[in-house]
Design an enzyme around this catalytic site. Structure first.
Site, PDB file in Angstrom:
ATOM      1  N   GLU A  65      -3.261   7.421  -4.084  1.00 28.57           N
ATOM      2  CA  GLU A  65      -3.163   6.161  -3.346  1.00 28.57           C
ATOM      3  C   GLU A  65      -3.017   5.008  -4.337  1.00 28.57           C
ATOM      4  O   GLU A  65      -3.736   4.967  -5.339  1.00 28.57           O
ATOM      5  CB  GLU A  65      -4.430   5.962  -2.500  1.00 28.57           C
ATOM      6  CG  GLU A  65      -4.405   4.728  -1.625  1.00 28.57           C
ATOM      7  CD  GLU A  65      -5.755   4.492  -0.948  1.00 28.57           C
ATOM      8  OE1 GLU A  65      -5.893   4.839   0.230  1.00 28.57           O
ATOM      9  OE2 GLU A  65      -6.677   3.976  -1.615  1.00 28.57           O
ATOM     10  N   TYR A  91       0.852  -1.188   0.000  1.00 27.42           N
ATOM     11  CA  TYR A  91       0.000   0.000   0.000  1.00 27.42           C
ATOM     12  C   TYR A  91       0.891   1.242   0.000  1.00 27.42           C
ATOM     13  O   TYR A  91       1.885   1.296   0.736  1.00 27.42           O
ATOM     14  CB  TYR A  91      -0.884   0.018   1.260  1.00 27.42           C
ATOM     15  CG  TYR A  91      -1.632   1.318   1.458  1.00 27.42           C
ATOM     16  CD1 TYR A  91      -2.947   1.454   1.000  1.00 27.42           C
ATOM     17  CD2 TYR A  91      -1.025   2.418   2.055  1.00 27.42           C
ATOM     18  CE1 TYR A  91      -3.632   2.645   1.140  1.00 27.42           C
ATOM     19  CE2 TYR A  91      -1.707   3.624   2.195  1.00 27.42           C
ATOM     20  CZ  TYR A  91      -3.005   3.726   1.735  1.00 27.42           C
ATOM     21  OH  TYR A  91      -3.676   4.912   1.870  1.00 27.42           O
TER      22      TYR A  91
END
Ligand code: GDP
Ligand code: MN
Length: 383
Positions: free
Chosen positions: A189, A101
């Site tokens: 993101e 992530y």
């Protein structure tokens, strides 16, 4: 302004971030043609402005044309958390080794950019933050200094990825930081950022929120604007030139000035209510603006009462009062209204409103009392 995944990937690609080759299409035949072109296996991915598509059945692997057809048929038209899929992105599938992530956003209280990186990707980062907060490596970046390569490397090492991913991750994070800052984004993101079976680091998903205030300096953003989905309230407000954000509560809010509108939301909350919206009518006392604002709020089935919170400044109290009175003569509002009028020439403005007061239009001397009254009315008024 939120981008769809494929737009986010195109945005990333302009900064050099590696993404898979793919095509955005709106019908099944085009999806199969796209799959044939990019080469099997492919992933068929729902393009909606909401996350968790994988769990909702909106991300499917296909190893041949029949499967691509089947998945495209099922995904187009699928309802994912209230968002109906009209477009699918078909990309060449990646052979995943590990899922990570990565993100950048602004930490307002620290007045710095915040980068987050975790070896536990592919799942919701909120879940990782709750169960294993140490698994998220954070870096605060001074916007003046920017992100240096050595700081990025130390950050990547702290995240304890597979060491084979370190060089690729450093490179992508530097590119992602550039996309975030030079690209005028509020959020970027990548989840998952993957280490492929071939030991390459690659962005498999893209979530990008652009700063709408920077639209004027990016010609390419028109295409993103065209695919925005706004709720009907937000669309009407945009057309009327009002600063409006739809919320889920029952007290409609109108205030002059963004700061006052935000404080109004807080005060309503403080006395046990929930705002139905944020609405800043701006300066001036144009009756047309109040007509538009009241109309949008009153059309909202959630709204049970309306709180108009005005602090006169350059625009004097009696001008605002006249604007509101004229507006109320022009439209019929079903919810009771509570007004708080203060600031420049507030007494004159209140005197003008006085003869119009009754059950449907009430006045309170302070913001707190007005909020209490509006919340009370929202609780008792019938739909
Ligand atoms: P989200 O559920 O909306 O976040 O959609 P993602 O784009 O993140 O996809 C969800 C999951 O599908 C990912 O975490 C991966 O596990 C899987 N996935 C997506 N693309 C690929 C791919 O190219 N190959 C493989 N094997 N899995 C993929
Ligand atoms: Mn994802």
């Amino acid at each position: 302004m939120d981008l769809l995944e494929y737009q986010g990937k195109q945005f990333f690609a302009t900064f050099g971030i590696p993404v898979s080759d793919g095509e955005a299409v709106t019908d099944v035949d085009a999806a199969v043609a796209a799959a044939d072109r990019v080469g099997y296996p492919v992933v068929v991915k729902a393009q909606v402005h909401v996350g968790g598509r994988g769990k909702a059945g909106g991300v499917k692997l296909a190893s041949n044309a029949d499967e691509a057809r089947e998945h495209a048929t099922n995904i187009l038209g699928l309802d994912i958390k209230g968002h109906v899929v009209r477009t699918v992105w078909v990309e060449h599938a990646t052979d995943i080794g590990e899922e990570y992530y990565a993100s950048f956003t602004l930490d307002r209280s620290a007045k710095k950019h915040l980068g987050m990186l975790s070896a536990q990707g592919g799942v919701e980062i909120e879940a990782v933050a709750a169960s294993d907060p140490d698994a998220i490596a954070k870096i605060w970046i001074d916007p003046v200094d920017g992100l240096t390569e050595s700081a990025a490397r130390a950050w990547v090492e702290a995240a304890k990825l597979n060491p084979a991913a370190n060089d690729g991750a450093v490179e992508i994070l530097l590119q992602l930081y550039r996309a975030y800052t030079e690209g005028d984004a509020d959020l970027v993101e990548i989840n998952p950022l993957v280490l492929t079976a071939e030991q390459k680091v690659h962005a498999l998903d893209a979530k990008v929120t652009l700063d709408g205030n920077a639209t004027y300096r990016h010609e390419g953003w028109d295409a993103y604007e065209a695919t925005q989905v706004r709720d009907d309230r937000e669309q009407a407000a945009k057309e009327a030139g009002l600063q409006y954000v739809g919320l889920d509560g029952s007290v409609g809010i109108i205030a002059n000035g963004a700061g006052l509108a935000m404080s109004t939301l807080d005060v309503v909350n403080q006395v046990g209510g929930q705002a139905a919206n944020f609405l800043d009518v701006g300066g001036g006392a144009d009756a047309d603006k109040f007509v538009a604002a009241l109309g949008i709020i009153d059309n909202d089935a959630r709204v049970r009462s309306i709180f108009i919170n005005i602090f006169g400044g350059i625009t004097r109290g009696e001008e605002v009062a006249n604007g509101i009175i004229t507006a109320l003569e022009r439209i019929d509002i079903s919810s009771p209204i509570v007004i708080r009028l203060d600031g420049t020439n507030a007494d004159e403005g209140r005197a003008l409103l006085e003869p119009h007061l009754g059950d449907k239009l009430q006045m309170a001397p302070t913001m707190l009392e007005a909020a209490r009254k509006a919340v009370e009315l929202a609780g008792t008024a019938n739909a």
